[in-house]
Design a protein around this motif. Sequence first.
Motif, short mmCIF file in Angstrom:
data_model
loop_
_atom_site.label_atom_id
_atom_site.label_comp_id
_atom_site.label_asym_id
_atom_site.label_seq_id
_atom_site.Cartn_x
_atom_site.Cartn_y
_atom_site.Cartn_z
N ASP A 160 -26.11 -41.76 -14.06
CA ASP A 160 -26.62 -40.39 -13.98
C ASP A 160 -27.49 -40.08 -15.19
O ASP A 160 -27.17 -40.47 -16.31
N GLY A 169 -26.95 -40.82 -9.45
CA GLY A 169 -26.86 -39.36 -9.35
C GLY A 169 -25.53 -38.90 -8.79
O GLY A 169 -25.50 -38.10 -7.84
N THR A 184 -22.79 -29.85 -1.78
CA THR A 184 -23.26 -31.13 -1.23
C THR A 184 -22.13 -31.66 -0.34
O THR A 184 -21.00 -31.19 -0.44
C1 SAM Z 1 -28.31 -32.73 -6.27
S1 SAM Z 1 -27.32 -33.56 -7.42
C2 SAM Z 1 -26.33 -34.56 -6.31
C3 SAM Z 1 -24.98 -34.89 -6.90
C4 SAM Z 1 -24.06 -35.73 -6.03
N1 SAM Z 1 -24.68 -36.93 -5.56
C5 SAM Z 1 -23.51 -34.95 -4.87
O1 SAM Z 1 -23.86 -35.26 -3.73
O2 SAM Z 1 -22.73 -34.03 -5.10
C6 SAM Z 1 -28.46 -34.71 -8.14
C7 SAM Z 1 -27.83 -35.68 -9.13
O3 SAM Z 1 -28.78 -36.69 -9.47
C8 SAM Z 1 -28.82 -36.87 -10.88
N2 SAM Z 1 -30.14 -37.46 -11.19
C9 SAM Z 1 -31.36 -36.92 -11.06
N3 SAM Z 1 -32.32 -37.78 -11.41
C10 SAM Z 1 -31.70 -38.94 -11.74
C11 SAM Z 1 -32.15 -40.22 -12.16
N4 SAM Z 1 -33.45 -40.49 -12.32
N5 SAM Z 1 -31.23 -41.18 -12.42
C12 SAM Z 1 -29.91 -40.92 -12.26
N6 SAM Z 1 -29.42 -39.71 -11.87
C13 SAM Z 1 -30.30 -38.74 -11.61
C14 SAM Z 1 -28.53 -35.47 -11.41
O4 SAM Z 1 -28.15 -35.46 -12.75
C15 SAM Z 1 -27.41 -35.06 -10.46
O5 SAM Z 1 -26.19 -35.63 -10.84
#
Ligand code: SAM
Length: 372
Positions: A117, A86, A51
Amino acid sequence: MSDLAKLIQQKIATCGPITFAWFMKQALYHPQWGYYTSPGTKIGRTGDFYTAPTVNPLFGTMLANQLYQMWGAADRPAQWVVAEYGPGTGILARDIVVALCQDHPDLYAILDYYLIDISDTLKEVQQQNLAAGEPGASHKFHWVDKLAEIGPGYIENGCVLANELVDAFPVHLVRQSAGELQELYVGLSGGKGDNTFTLLPGQLSTLELAEYFSSQNVQLEEGQRAEVNLQAREWLAEVTAHLQRGYLLIIDYGATSEELYAPFRYDGTLRCFHKHQLVDNPLINLGGQDITAHVNFSTLITWGEQLELRKRELVTQPQFLINLGILDVLKKQPDYIQNPEFTKITSAIKQLVLPGGMGDIFKVLVQEKAVS
Ligand SMILES: C[S@@+](CC[C@H](N)C(=O)[O-])C[C@H]1O[C@@H](n2cnc3c(N)ncnc32)[C@H](O)[C@@H]1O
Protein backbone atom coordinates in the motif's frame (compact mmCIF):
# COMPACT_ATOMS: atom_id res chain seq x y z
CA MET A 1 -7.19 27.38 3.45
CA SER A 2 -5.51 24.02 4.05
CA ASP A 3 -1.73 23.52 3.96
CA LEU A 4 -2.14 21.27 0.94
CA ALA A 5 -4.15 23.88 -0.97
CA LYS A 6 -1.48 26.50 -0.17
CA LEU A 7 1.28 24.19 -1.38
CA ILE A 8 -0.50 23.56 -4.69
CA GLN A 9 -1.25 27.27 -5.10
CA GLN A 10 2.44 28.07 -4.67
CA LYS A 11 3.35 25.45 -7.25
CA ILE A 12 0.90 26.96 -9.75
CA ALA A 13 2.05 30.50 -8.95
CA THR A 14 5.65 29.54 -9.74
CA CYS A 15 5.28 26.92 -12.49
CA GLY A 16 1.91 27.71 -14.06
CA PRO A 17 -1.12 25.40 -14.33
CA ILE A 18 -0.53 21.75 -13.42
CA THR A 19 -1.99 18.59 -14.92
CA PHE A 20 -5.04 17.23 -13.17
CA ALA A 21 -3.10 13.98 -12.65
CA TRP A 22 -0.46 15.83 -10.61
CA PHE A 23 -3.17 17.67 -8.67
CA MET A 24 -5.04 14.40 -7.92
CA LYS A 25 -1.80 12.72 -6.85
CA GLN A 26 -1.22 15.45 -4.25
CA ALA A 27 -4.87 15.43 -3.13
CA LEU A 28 -4.85 11.68 -2.55
CA TYR A 29 -1.22 10.79 -1.81
CA HIS A 30 0.73 13.81 -0.62
CA PRO A 31 2.92 12.19 2.07
CA GLN A 32 1.56 14.44 4.83
CA TRP A 33 -1.80 15.82 3.76
CA GLY A 34 -3.11 13.45 1.09
CA TYR A 35 -6.52 11.85 1.52
CA TYR A 36 -5.17 8.29 1.78
CA THR A 37 -1.94 9.17 3.54
CA SER A 38 -3.33 11.31 6.36
CA PRO A 39 -4.94 9.80 9.47
CA GLY A 40 -8.69 9.22 9.74
CA THR A 41 -11.23 6.61 8.70
CA LYS A 42 -11.81 6.54 4.96
CA ILE A 43 -13.49 3.23 4.19
CA GLY A 44 -16.65 1.75 5.69
CA ARG A 45 -19.66 3.04 7.62
CA THR A 46 -17.81 5.77 9.54
CA GLY A 47 -15.68 6.73 6.53
CA ASP A 48 -16.53 8.17 3.13
CA PHE A 49 -17.41 5.12 1.03
CA TYR A 50 -18.02 1.39 1.20
CA THR A 51 -16.05 -1.21 -0.69
CA ALA A 52 -17.13 -4.83 -1.21
CA PRO A 53 -14.94 -6.23 1.61
CA THR A 54 -16.66 -3.89 4.07
CA VAL A 55 -20.08 -5.29 3.12
CA ASN A 56 -19.51 -8.83 4.40
CA PRO A 57 -16.65 -11.37 4.85
CA LEU A 58 -18.44 -13.42 2.21
CA PHE A 59 -16.69 -11.41 -0.49
CA GLY A 60 -13.32 -12.62 0.85
CA THR A 61 -14.67 -16.17 1.10
CA MET A 62 -15.54 -16.08 -2.61
CA LEU A 63 -12.10 -14.72 -3.49
CA ALA A 64 -10.56 -17.52 -1.45
CA ASN A 65 -12.53 -19.97 -3.65
CA GLN A 66 -11.19 -18.19 -6.73
CA LEU A 67 -7.59 -18.37 -5.49
CA TYR A 68 -8.04 -22.05 -4.77
CA GLN A 69 -9.24 -22.64 -8.33
CA MET A 70 -6.30 -20.70 -9.71
CA TRP A 71 -3.84 -22.67 -7.62
CA GLY A 72 -5.41 -25.89 -8.92
CA ALA A 73 -5.29 -24.68 -12.52
CA ALA A 74 -1.59 -23.87 -12.04
CA ASP A 75 -0.97 -27.53 -10.99
CA ARG A 76 -0.84 -26.85 -7.25
CA PRO A 77 2.75 -25.55 -7.00
CA ALA A 78 4.52 -26.04 -3.66
CA GLN A 79 4.48 -22.35 -2.87
CA TRP A 80 1.76 -19.82 -3.71
CA VAL A 81 2.03 -16.06 -3.22
CA VAL A 82 -0.91 -13.70 -3.07
CA ALA A 83 0.13 -10.05 -3.41
CA GLU A 84 -2.67 -7.59 -2.70
CA TYR A 85 -2.17 -4.05 -3.94
CA GLY A 86 -4.03 -1.24 -2.18
CA PRO A 87 -5.44 -3.39 0.65
CA GLY A 88 -6.97 -0.39 2.48
CA THR A 89 -7.86 -1.52 5.99
CA GLY A 90 -6.66 -5.08 5.33
CA ILE A 91 -10.00 -6.76 5.95
CA LEU A 92 -10.11 -8.45 2.56
CA ALA A 93 -6.72 -10.02 3.31
CA ARG A 94 -8.05 -11.21 6.66
CA ASP A 95 -11.26 -12.66 5.18
CA ILE A 96 -9.40 -14.44 2.39
CA VAL A 97 -6.83 -16.00 4.70
CA VAL A 98 -9.44 -17.02 7.28
CA ALA A 99 -11.55 -18.65 4.54
CA LEU A 100 -8.53 -20.45 3.10
CA CYS A 101 -7.64 -21.72 6.57
CA GLN A 102 -11.18 -23.09 7.06
CA ASP A 103 -12.14 -24.24 3.59
CA HIS A 104 -8.89 -24.93 1.73
CA PRO A 105 -6.23 -25.92 4.29
CA ASP A 106 -3.93 -27.42 1.63
CA LEU A 107 -3.52 -24.01 -0.04
CA TYR A 108 -3.45 -22.21 3.31
CA ALA A 109 -0.49 -24.36 4.39
CA ILE A 110 1.77 -23.15 1.58
CA LEU A 111 0.45 -19.59 1.21
CA ASP A 112 2.30 -16.32 1.71
CA TYR A 113 0.19 -13.14 1.59
CA TYR A 114 1.88 -9.82 0.76
CA LEU A 115 0.29 -6.42 1.24
CA ILE A 116 1.45 -3.41 -0.77
CA ASP A 117 0.00 0.00 0.00
CA ILE A 118 1.21 3.47 -0.88
CA SER A 119 -0.14 4.83 2.42
CA ASP A 120 1.93 4.31 5.59
CA THR A 121 -1.12 5.35 7.61
CA LEU A 122 -3.23 2.58 6.08
CA LYS A 123 -0.34 0.16 6.46
CA GLU A 124 -0.52 0.72 10.22
CA VAL A 125 -4.28 0.12 10.15
CA GLN A 126 -3.70 -3.12 8.23
CA GLN A 127 -1.06 -4.25 10.70
CA GLN A 128 -3.41 -3.61 13.62
CA ASN A 129 -6.36 -5.36 11.96
CA LEU A 130 -4.36 -8.35 10.85
CA ALA A 131 -2.46 -8.82 14.09
CA ALA A 132 -5.82 -9.14 15.79
CA GLY A 133 -7.10 -11.57 13.14
CA GLU A 134 -7.91 -15.23 13.52
CA PRO A 135 -5.33 -17.34 15.34
CA GLY A 136 -2.81 -18.83 12.97
CA ALA A 137 -3.39 -16.25 10.25
CA SER A 138 -1.13 -13.37 11.20
CA HIS A 139 2.12 -15.17 10.35
CA LYS A 140 0.91 -15.43 6.75
CA PHE A 141 1.03 -11.64 6.23
CA HIS A 142 4.03 -9.65 5.04
CA TRP A 143 4.33 -6.00 4.03
CA VAL A 144 6.46 -4.72 1.17
CA ASP A 145 6.58 -1.39 -0.67
CA LYS A 146 7.21 -3.01 -4.05
CA LEU A 147 6.89 -6.48 -5.53
CA ALA A 148 10.65 -6.51 -6.11
CA GLU A 149 11.14 -6.67 -2.33
CA ILE A 150 9.51 -10.08 -2.11
CA GLY A 151 12.78 -11.72 -2.99
CA PRO A 152 14.81 -13.37 -5.71
CA GLY A 153 12.61 -14.72 -8.47
CA TYR A 154 9.88 -12.39 -7.15
CA ILE A 155 6.54 -14.18 -7.53
CA GLU A 156 7.38 -17.60 -8.90
CA ASN A 157 3.77 -18.78 -8.66
CA GLY A 158 0.85 -16.77 -7.42
CA CYS A 159 -1.82 -14.16 -7.89
CA VAL A 160 -1.67 -10.38 -7.76
CA LEU A 161 -4.97 -8.98 -6.52
CA ALA A 162 -6.38 -5.45 -6.53
CA ASN A 163 -9.84 -4.43 -5.35
CA GLU A 164 -10.67 -0.80 -6.10
CA LEU A 165 -7.05 0.16 -6.64
CA VAL A 166 -6.95 1.27 -10.26
CA ASP A 167 -9.89 3.69 -9.88
CA ALA A 168 -7.80 5.49 -7.25
CA PHE A 169 -4.85 6.18 -9.59
CA PRO A 170 -4.44 9.82 -10.66
CA VAL A 171 -5.94 10.54 -14.08
CA HIS A 172 -5.41 13.13 -16.79
CA LEU A 173 -8.46 15.15 -17.78
CA VAL A 174 -9.11 15.87 -21.44
CA ARG A 175 -11.81 17.53 -23.50
CA GLN A 176 -12.64 17.58 -27.20
CA SER A 177 -12.76 21.17 -28.41
CA ALA A 178 -13.02 22.52 -31.96
CA GLY A 179 -12.08 19.11 -33.33
CA GLU A 180 -8.95 18.86 -31.17
CA LEU A 181 -8.16 16.98 -28.01
CA GLN A 182 -7.24 19.41 -25.23
CA GLU A 183 -5.96 18.69 -21.75
CA LEU A 184 -7.62 20.32 -18.75
CA TYR A 185 -5.09 21.73 -16.27
CA VAL A 186 -5.60 23.03 -12.75
CA GLY A 187 -4.90 26.74 -12.44
CA LEU A 188 -6.04 29.64 -10.27
CA SER A 189 -9.20 31.62 -10.98
CA GLY A 190 -7.15 34.74 -11.31
CA GLY A 191 -9.60 37.33 -9.97
CA LYS A 192 -8.20 39.86 -7.52
CA GLY A 193 -7.43 37.97 -4.30
CA ASP A 194 -9.21 34.94 -5.75
CA ASN A 195 -7.02 31.92 -5.38
CA THR A 196 -9.61 29.24 -5.95
CA PHE A 197 -8.67 26.39 -8.25
CA THR A 198 -10.18 26.16 -11.69
CA LEU A 199 -9.82 23.97 -14.78
CA LEU A 200 -8.04 25.58 -17.72
CA PRO A 201 -7.69 24.10 -21.22
CA GLY A 202 -4.27 23.72 -22.81
CA GLN A 203 -2.22 21.53 -25.13
CA LEU A 204 -1.70 17.89 -24.28
CA SER A 205 1.06 17.39 -21.70
CA THR A 206 2.04 14.14 -23.41
CA LEU A 207 1.36 12.60 -26.81
CA GLU A 208 0.42 9.40 -25.02
CA LEU A 209 -3.00 10.97 -24.44
CA ALA A 210 -3.74 11.29 -28.16
CA GLU A 211 -2.31 7.82 -28.81
CA TYR A 212 -4.51 6.44 -26.05
CA PHE A 213 -7.68 7.44 -27.88
CA SER A 214 -6.50 6.57 -31.38
CA SER A 215 -5.33 3.11 -30.29
CA GLN A 216 -8.76 2.48 -28.77
CA ASN A 217 -10.55 3.87 -31.86
CA VAL A 218 -12.34 6.37 -29.68
CA GLN A 219 -13.50 9.74 -30.96
CA LEU A 220 -14.96 12.01 -28.30
CA GLU A 221 -17.95 14.22 -29.11
CA GLU A 222 -17.41 17.97 -29.38
CA GLY A 223 -17.24 19.33 -25.81
CA GLN A 224 -17.07 15.86 -24.24
CA ARG A 225 -14.81 15.48 -21.20
CA ALA A 226 -12.99 12.27 -20.29
CA GLU A 227 -10.34 10.85 -17.99
CA VAL A 228 -7.21 8.94 -18.96
CA ASN A 229 -5.46 6.67 -16.48
CA LEU A 230 -1.86 6.35 -17.70
CA GLN A 231 -0.62 5.15 -14.32
CA ALA A 232 -2.52 1.89 -14.87
CA ARG A 233 -0.03 0.99 -17.63
CA GLU A 234 2.99 1.64 -15.38
CA TRP A 235 1.41 -0.48 -12.69
CA LEU A 236 0.70 -3.35 -15.12
CA ALA A 237 4.32 -3.20 -16.25
CA GLU A 238 5.50 -3.44 -12.65
CA VAL A 239 3.21 -6.39 -11.96
CA THR A 240 4.21 -8.34 -15.06
CA ALA A 241 7.90 -7.67 -14.48
CA HIS A 242 7.67 -9.52 -11.17
CA LEU A 243 4.96 -12.11 -11.70
CA GLN A 244 6.70 -15.06 -13.32
CA ARG A 245 3.71 -17.37 -13.44
CA GLY A 246 0.16 -16.90 -12.30
CA TYR A 247 -2.73 -14.49 -12.37
CA LEU A 248 -3.71 -10.88 -12.04
CA LEU A 249 -7.18 -10.31 -10.62
CA ILE A 250 -8.57 -6.78 -10.85
CA ILE A 251 -11.95 -5.86 -9.37
CA ASP A 252 -13.20 -2.35 -9.91
CA TYR A 253 -15.96 -0.22 -11.30
CA GLY A 254 -15.57 0.64 -14.92
CA ALA A 255 -16.35 -0.37 -18.44
CA THR A 256 -14.86 -1.03 -21.86
CA SER A 257 -13.61 1.92 -23.95
CA GLU A 258 -16.75 1.86 -26.03
CA GLU A 259 -19.03 2.27 -23.02
CA LEU A 260 -16.72 4.53 -21.07
CA TYR A 261 -16.34 7.17 -23.76
CA ALA A 262 -19.85 6.89 -25.23
CA PRO A 263 -21.57 10.25 -25.83
CA PHE A 264 -23.93 9.70 -22.88
CA ARG A 265 -20.91 10.10 -20.60
CA TYR A 266 -20.50 13.66 -21.78
CA ASP A 267 -18.90 14.86 -18.53
CA GLY A 268 -16.75 11.79 -17.90
CA THR A 269 -16.76 9.70 -14.75
CA LEU A 270 -14.68 11.69 -12.28
CA ARG A 271 -16.37 11.64 -8.87
CA CYS A 272 -15.55 12.48 -5.26
CA PHE A 273 -16.88 10.98 -2.06
CA HIS A 274 -17.18 12.58 1.33
CA LYS A 275 -19.13 10.98 4.20
CA HIS A 276 -21.01 8.78 1.72
CA GLN A 277 -22.12 11.80 -0.31
CA LEU A 278 -21.28 12.22 -3.96
CA VAL A 279 -19.42 15.49 -4.57
CA ASP A 280 -18.94 16.68 -8.14
CA ASN A 281 -16.11 19.16 -7.53
CA PRO A 282 -12.63 17.63 -7.16
CA LEU A 283 -11.03 21.05 -6.69
CA ILE A 284 -12.37 21.59 -3.17
CA ASN A 285 -11.80 19.95 0.23
CA LEU A 286 -8.28 18.90 -0.77
CA GLY A 287 -7.14 15.82 1.12
CA GLY A 288 -10.58 15.60 2.74
CA GLN A 289 -12.44 13.71 0.03
CA ASP A 290 -11.81 10.71 -2.17
CA ILE A 291 -11.41 11.31 -5.91
CA THR A 292 -11.98 8.50 -8.37
CA ALA A 293 -12.64 7.72 -12.02
CA HIS A 294 -14.05 4.63 -13.74
CA VAL A 295 -11.52 2.08 -14.92
CA ASN A 296 -11.05 1.37 -18.62
CA PHE A 297 -10.96 -2.42 -18.82
CA SER A 298 -10.21 -2.37 -22.57
CA THR A 299 -6.87 -0.69 -22.01
CA LEU A 300 -6.02 -3.01 -19.12
CA ILE A 301 -6.55 -5.91 -21.52
CA THR A 302 -4.63 -4.35 -24.44
CA TRP A 303 -1.71 -3.15 -22.31
CA GLY A 304 -1.71 -6.50 -20.50
CA GLU A 305 -1.38 -8.35 -23.82
CA GLN A 306 1.58 -6.17 -24.75
CA LEU A 307 3.16 -7.28 -21.47
CA GLU A 308 2.54 -11.05 -21.85
CA LEU A 309 -0.61 -11.04 -19.77
CA ARG A 310 -3.38 -12.98 -21.46
CA LYS A 311 -6.99 -12.09 -20.77
CA ARG A 312 -8.73 -15.01 -19.11
CA GLU A 313 -12.10 -13.39 -18.45
CA LEU A 314 -13.88 -10.10 -17.99
CA VAL A 315 -17.18 -10.54 -16.19
CA THR A 316 -19.53 -8.52 -14.03
CA GLN A 317 -19.06 -8.83 -10.29
CA PRO A 318 -22.47 -10.58 -9.88
CA GLN A 319 -21.52 -13.17 -12.50
CA PHE A 320 -18.13 -13.67 -10.87
CA LEU A 321 -19.55 -14.15 -7.39
CA ILE A 322 -22.37 -16.41 -8.54
CA ASN A 323 -19.87 -18.60 -10.44
CA LEU A 324 -17.90 -18.92 -7.22
CA GLY A 325 -20.95 -20.10 -5.30
CA ILE A 326 -22.17 -17.03 -3.41
CA LEU A 327 -25.80 -18.16 -3.69
CA ASP A 328 -24.98 -21.63 -2.38
CA VAL A 329 -23.90 -20.05 0.89
CA LEU A 330 -27.54 -19.32 1.64
CA LYS A 331 -28.53 -22.94 1.19
CA LYS A 332 -25.92 -23.94 3.75
CA GLN A 333 -27.33 -21.68 6.47
CA PRO A 334 -29.04 -23.89 9.04
CA ASP A 335 -32.55 -23.17 10.25
CA TYR A 336 -32.72 -20.00 8.23
CA ILE A 337 -35.93 -18.56 9.64
CA GLN A 338 -34.54 -18.30 13.15
CA ASN A 339 -30.98 -17.59 12.10
CA PRO A 340 -30.03 -13.87 12.35
CA GLU A 341 -26.96 -14.59 10.22
CA PHE A 342 -29.28 -15.50 7.32
CA THR A 343 -30.75 -12.00 7.15
CA LYS A 344 -27.28 -10.44 7.26
CA ILE A 345 -26.00 -12.69 4.50
CA THR A 346 -29.08 -12.14 2.34
CA SER A 347 -28.72 -8.39 2.50
CA ALA A 348 -24.96 -8.59 1.78
CA ILE A 349 -25.58 -10.77 -1.25
CA LYS A 350 -28.20 -8.31 -2.50
CA GLN A 351 -25.72 -5.46 -2.18
CA LEU A 352 -22.91 -7.34 -3.93
CA VAL A 353 -24.93 -8.95 -6.67
CA LEU A 354 -28.19 -7.18 -7.45
CA PRO A 355 -28.61 -4.14 -9.72
CA GLY A 356 -28.90 -0.98 -7.67
CA GLY A 357 -26.06 -2.08 -5.37
CA MET A 358 -22.49 -2.85 -6.38
CA GLY A 359 -23.69 -5.31 -9.00
CA ASP A 360 -24.32 -2.61 -11.58
CA ILE A 361 -20.92 -1.31 -12.49
CA PHE A 362 -18.33 -3.55 -10.88
CA LYS A 363 -16.34 -5.82 -13.18
CA VAL A 364 -13.74 -8.50 -12.61
CA LEU A 365 -10.82 -8.95 -14.96
CA VAL A 366 -8.67 -12.06 -14.72
CA GLN A 367 -5.41 -12.08 -16.67
CA GLU A 368 -2.85 -14.86 -16.68
CA LYS A 369 0.83 -15.24 -17.36
CA ALA A 370 2.65 -18.44 -18.29
CA VAL A 371 -0.14 -20.73 -17.08
CA SER A 372 -1.70 -22.96 -19.67
C1 SAM B 1 -10.28 2.78 -2.74
S1 SAM B 1 -9.10 2.17 -1.64
C2 SAM B 1 -9.48 0.42 -1.72
C3 SAM B 1 -9.09 -0.30 -0.45
C4 SAM B 1 -9.38 -1.79 -0.41
N1 SAM B 1 -8.84 -2.49 -1.53
C5 SAM B 1 -10.85 -2.08 -0.30
O1 SAM B 1 -11.42 -2.61 -1.25
O2 SAM B 1 -11.44 -1.77 0.74
C6 SAM B 1 -7.59 2.34 -2.57
C7 SAM B 1 -6.37 1.76 -1.88
O3 SAM B 1 -5.28 1.75 -2.80
C8 SAM B 1 -4.11 2.28 -2.19
N2 SAM B 1 -3.23 2.74 -3.28
C9 SAM B 1 -3.44 3.74 -4.15
N3 SAM B 1 -2.43 3.84 -5.03
C10 SAM B 1 -1.56 2.84 -4.74
C11 SAM B 1 -0.34 2.39 -5.30
N4 SAM B 1 0.21 3.01 -6.35
N5 SAM B 1 0.28 1.33 -4.74
C12 SAM B 1 -0.27 0.70 -3.68
N6 SAM B 1 -1.43 1.09 -3.09
C13 SAM B 1 -2.07 2.14 -3.62
C14 SAM B 1 -4.68 3.33 -1.23
O4 SAM B 1 -3.77 3.72 -0.25
C15 SAM B 1 -5.87 2.55 -0.67
O5 SAM B 1 -5.47 1.65 0.31
